[in-house]
Design an enzyme around this catalytic site. Structure first.
Site, PDB file in Angstrom:
ATOM      1  CB  ILE A  46      -0.900   0.004   1.260  1.00 36.30           C
ATOM      2  CG1 ILE A  46      -1.719  -1.300   1.342  1.00 36.30           C
ATOM      3  CG2 ILE A  46      -1.815   1.233   1.255  1.00 36.30           C
ATOM      4  CD1 ILE A  46      -2.351  -1.555   2.702  1.00 36.30           C
ATOM      5  CE1 TYR A  51       6.056   8.982  -4.367  1.00 36.58           C
ATOM      6  CE2 TYR A  51       8.426   9.200  -4.709  1.00 36.58           C
ATOM      7  CZ  TYR A  51       7.120   9.394  -5.152  1.00 36.58           C
ATOM      8  OH  TYR A  51       6.904   9.977  -6.366  1.00 36.58           O
ATOM      9  CD  GLU A  58       7.160  -8.762   1.734  1.00 35.43           C
ATOM     10  OE1 GLU A  58       6.494  -7.726   1.528  1.00 35.43           O
ATOM     11  OE2 GLU A  58       8.185  -9.034   1.098  1.00 35.43           O
ATOM     12  CB  CYS A  88      12.394  -4.419   1.910  1.00 38.10           C
ATOM     13  SG  CYS A  88      11.344  -3.945   3.301  1.00 38.10           S
TER      14      CYS A  88
HETATM   15  N1  THU Z   1       7.556  -4.157  -1.780  1.00 36.26           N
HETATM   16  C1  THU Z   1       6.840  -5.084  -1.081  1.00 36.26           C
HETATM   17  O1  THU Z   1       5.648  -4.904  -0.817  1.00 36.26           O
HETATM   18  N2  THU Z   1       7.475  -6.207  -0.690  1.00 36.26           N
HETATM   19  C2  THU Z   1       8.722  -6.580  -1.101  1.00 36.26           C
HETATM   20  O2  THU Z   1       9.137  -7.688  -0.828  1.00 36.26           O
HETATM   21  C3  THU Z   1       9.556  -5.630  -1.866  1.00 36.26           C
HETATM   22  C4  THU Z   1       8.975  -4.287  -2.066  1.00 36.26           C
HETATM   23  C5  THU Z   1       6.844  -3.000  -2.292  1.00 36.26           C
HETATM   24  C6  THU Z   1       7.106  -1.678  -1.655  1.00 36.26           C
HETATM   25  C7  THU Z   1       6.691  -0.738  -2.773  1.00 36.26           C
HETATM   26  O3  THU Z   1       5.293  -0.568  -2.758  1.00 36.26           O
HETATM   27  C8  THU Z   1       7.066  -1.477  -4.039  1.00 36.26           C
HETATM   28  O4  THU Z   1       7.175  -2.832  -3.661  1.00 36.26           O
HETATM   29  C9  THU Z   1       8.357  -1.007  -4.707  1.00 36.26           C
HETATM   30  O5  THU Z   1       9.365  -0.897  -3.765  1.00 36.26           O
END
Ligand code: THU
Length: 136
Positions: A46, A51, A58, A88
């Site tokens: 979301i 940003y 997760e 991340c």
């Molecule tokens: N993002 C996730 O939701 N999980 C991950 O494992 C990697 C990154 C999202 C955060 C953001 O909305 C988008 O991916 C790009 O970074």
């Protein structure tokens, strides 16, 4: 034939990804976890025009589980639509807080790899470190 828990979680993560709110990155992610008592929670990423306020898929799933009283997470599946999405650093740390022999399943239904949290976050900082310091 009954599907494996890994494929069930991956399928639920794909479904959860449909709700991803990603107007800035256009990078949808879905997650689905199972707790120690067998409950399943899902999440999507979301984003925010500010940003840094973005929440990953997760953490959405984990916070949903914890807010419903489930603090032990056994398995979590993570999917994205074009590439394998690895959690991340912030999500890995949040996973460490609630991990219970956690397996992280990355890929898509029928084509995935399983990682331990120790593989993805070696030498993690946990409550054990805080307790050790308190004793000194
Ligand atoms: N993002 C996730 O939701 N999980 C991950 O494992 C990697 C990154 C999202 C955060 C953001 O909305 C988008 O991916 C790009 O970074």
């Amino acid at each position: 034939m009954s599907d494996s828990i890994e494929n069930i979680l991956l399928e639920k993560a794909v479904k959860a990804m449909e709700n991803a709110y990603v107007p800035y990155s256009h990078f949808p992610v879905g997650a689905a976890l199972v707790t120690d008592t067998g409950e399943i929670y899902t999440g999507c990423n979301i984003e925010s025009a500010s940003y840094g306020a973005t929440n990953c898929a997760e953490r959405t799933a984990i916070f949903k589980a914890v807010s419903e009283g489930h603090r032990r997470i056994r398995k979590i599946a993570v999917v994205s639509d074009k590439i394998d999405a690895f959690p991340c650093g912030i999500c890995r740390q949040v996973m460490a807080e609630f991990a219970d022999g956690l397996e992280i399943i990355i890929g898509r239904p029928g084509d995935y790899r399983i990682y331990t949290l120790d593989e993805l976050l070696p030498h993690s900082f946990t409550v054990a470190d805080l307790e050790e310091a308190r004793k000194k």
